[in-house]
Scaffold this active site. Structure first.
Site, PDB file in Angstrom:
ATOM      1  CG  HIS A   1      -0.049  -0.190   2.387  1.00 51.19           C
ATOM      2  ND1 HIS A   1       0.483   0.945   2.938  1.00 51.19           N
ATOM      3  CD2 HIS A   1       0.103  -1.102   3.294  1.00 51.19           C
ATOM      4  CE1 HIS A   1       1.220   0.717   4.244  1.00 51.19           C
ATOM      5  NE2 HIS A   1       1.028  -0.810   4.331  1.00 51.19           N
TER       6      HIS A   1
ATOM      7  CG  ASP B   1       5.488  -3.286   5.865  1.00 55.10           C
ATOM      8  OD1 ASP B   1       4.469  -4.057   6.109  1.00 55.10           O
ATOM      9  OD2 ASP B   1       5.954  -2.367   6.423  1.00 55.10           O
TER      10      ASP B   1
END
Length: 440
Positions: free
Chosen positions: A74, A350
């Site tokens: 994102h 991540d």
């Protein structure tokens, strides 16, 4: 003295990069990945040099692009938590205003097209409010623009340059899946807006998601019992490793953080990077600590995922890797429910990209930036039907260890991931195999 596991992680990364540099010279290298990264702009000219490493010496024109899969983080967001006892900043609602070009018509459903599932992770974010009035973990205007720009980059490559995709969105051609968290859903929306230049009046773009217990787009500590047991211990342990603990004590003192406050380097990095990305002030002392914070945050996550132990990466991303490989097989065999499908988009985190990069043997000990993308391209030889996979990260091509060239023969690529990919059945069996487990 460093923990044995942390040393293994560091040695793992260093040896990987050194050995595979010796496999073949691949033209000019990017500074970020040394021997592993090639600039995408040089892909075509460098392809000729691959003949010394690859069994196939024909030009790229002999191959047809068949399928693209993009796994991406994102965009920039508000921090998950603010560093306690330090200079506060104002995370005001105007930082979350969406750009006009990111407005598209979309609908979020479960994987079967039914109603959107409950979102307990998002609900937990909204139990707290940051100084300034916004919730933690929310996609900002900056983050929306980052994903819009990623979409534009994909548009240039797959629509404008090689006409692989149609210029307008088609659900038969493009599949969009996201974790059930607002920032990843909005990131997927903004990427699609950049990729297809969507207008609000057009048909809604379906974004598929699933309930938290069965999510495979991040390491699922709630849905996998064994991962929760192993992972929670290693998360707690990561801040107590001698060198990390010593540095943490020093930075807490330098920042004036009270000893009773629970902080770690991942939390500090998260808030630091969020501030820097949005032009908000950081405590001046962080200027001298920035590189150490980055290093120790990566050291911690490396300890948590422990890539030297295959089972840990299997539990983190095994089902996701299996899905990526299954998509390839279905495309080649013509068994997909959507025969015209050309693009899979996966909006994730991540903590998704890091274990995937570890499984591929190309994690460079750098935290993935906002909007980072890991892209898999499937090619097939026009005459022989030989299949090859090319992997890129943040727009730069990767030479995967265990592959004979940048365009990796599919069987070699499968072999690379064979130790980590898990079918849904195998994953569930492994997750439930906690009987008699002693605290690690």
């Amino acid at each position: 003295m460093y923990s044995y596991t942390l040393c293994l992680c560091l040695v793992y990364s260093t040896i990987m990069r050194y050995l595979w540099h010796k496999v073949c010279v691949l033209g000019s290298m990017s500074a970020a990945f040394g021997s592993l990264l090639l600039s995408e702009e040089n892909t075509e000219s460098d392809h000729a040099t691959l003949s010394s490493c690859s069994a196939d010496t024909e030009t790229s024109s002999s191959y047809e692009l068949k399928l693209v899969q993009v796994l991406f983080r994102h965009g920039a967001r508000t921090p998950l938590k603010s560093i306690p006892d330090v200079m506060e900043v104002q995370w005001v609602p105007t930082l979350l205003d969406p750009p006009a070009h990111c407005h598209i018509n979309y609908v979020v459903t479960d994987l079967n097209g039914g109603p959107k599932p409950p979102a307990p992770i998002e609900d937990n974010y909204r139990k707290n409010i940051l100084t300034g009035g916004t919730f933690p973990g929310q996609l900002t205007t900056v983050g929306m623009q980052q994903l819009y720009e990623l979409g534009k980059r994909l548009r240039r490559r797959y629509i404008e340059e090689n006409h692989f995709l149609n210029s307008t969105f088609s659900p038969a051609e493009v599949y969009v899946r996201s974790t059930n968290i607002v920032r990843t859903i909005e990131s997927a929306k903004c990427l699609v807006a950049g990729l297809f230049q969507q207008k609000e009046k057009e048909d809604p773009v379906p974004i598929f998601t699933t309930e938290a217990e069965s999510e495979i787009l991040y390491p699922n500590y709630h849905g996998c019992k064994l991962l929760k047991i192993l992972g929670s211990h290693r998360w707690a342990e990561s801040s107590t490793l001698p060198d990390i603990a010593a540095d943490l004590q020093s930075i807490q003192s330098a920042l004036g953080i009270a000893a009773h406050q629970h902080v770690d380097f991942i939390l500090i990095r998260d808030d630091m990077v969020a501030r820097e990305t949005h032009g908000l002030p950081c405590p001046p002392v962080l200027d001298t600590w920035r590189n150490k914070v980055e290093q120790r945050a990566v050291d911690m996550i490396c300890h948590v995922y422990e890539p030297s132990k295959r089972e840990n990466l299997q539990l983190c991303v095994g089902p996701l890797l299996h899905t990526l490989l299954s998509n390839i097989d279905e495309k080649l065999q013509g068994t997909s429910s959507e025969l015209n499908r050309k693009l899979f988009l996966y909006s994730a985190h991540d903590t998704t990209l890091i274990p995937c990069l570890m499984a591929l043997g190309v994690f460079d000990m750098q935290w993935p930036p906002y909007a980072a993308d890991l892209t898999l391209e499937l090619y097939q030889h026009r005459q022989t039907s030989q299949a090859l996979v090319k992997v890129s990260y943040t727009g730069k091509d990767l030479l995967i260890p265990g592959c004979s060239g940048l365009y990796c023969p599919l069987e070699e690529f499968k072999q690379v991931l064979s130790g980590y990919s898990l079918s849904s059945e195998h994953y569930k069996s492994l997750c439930n195999s906690t009987e008699g487990l002693i605290k690690p």
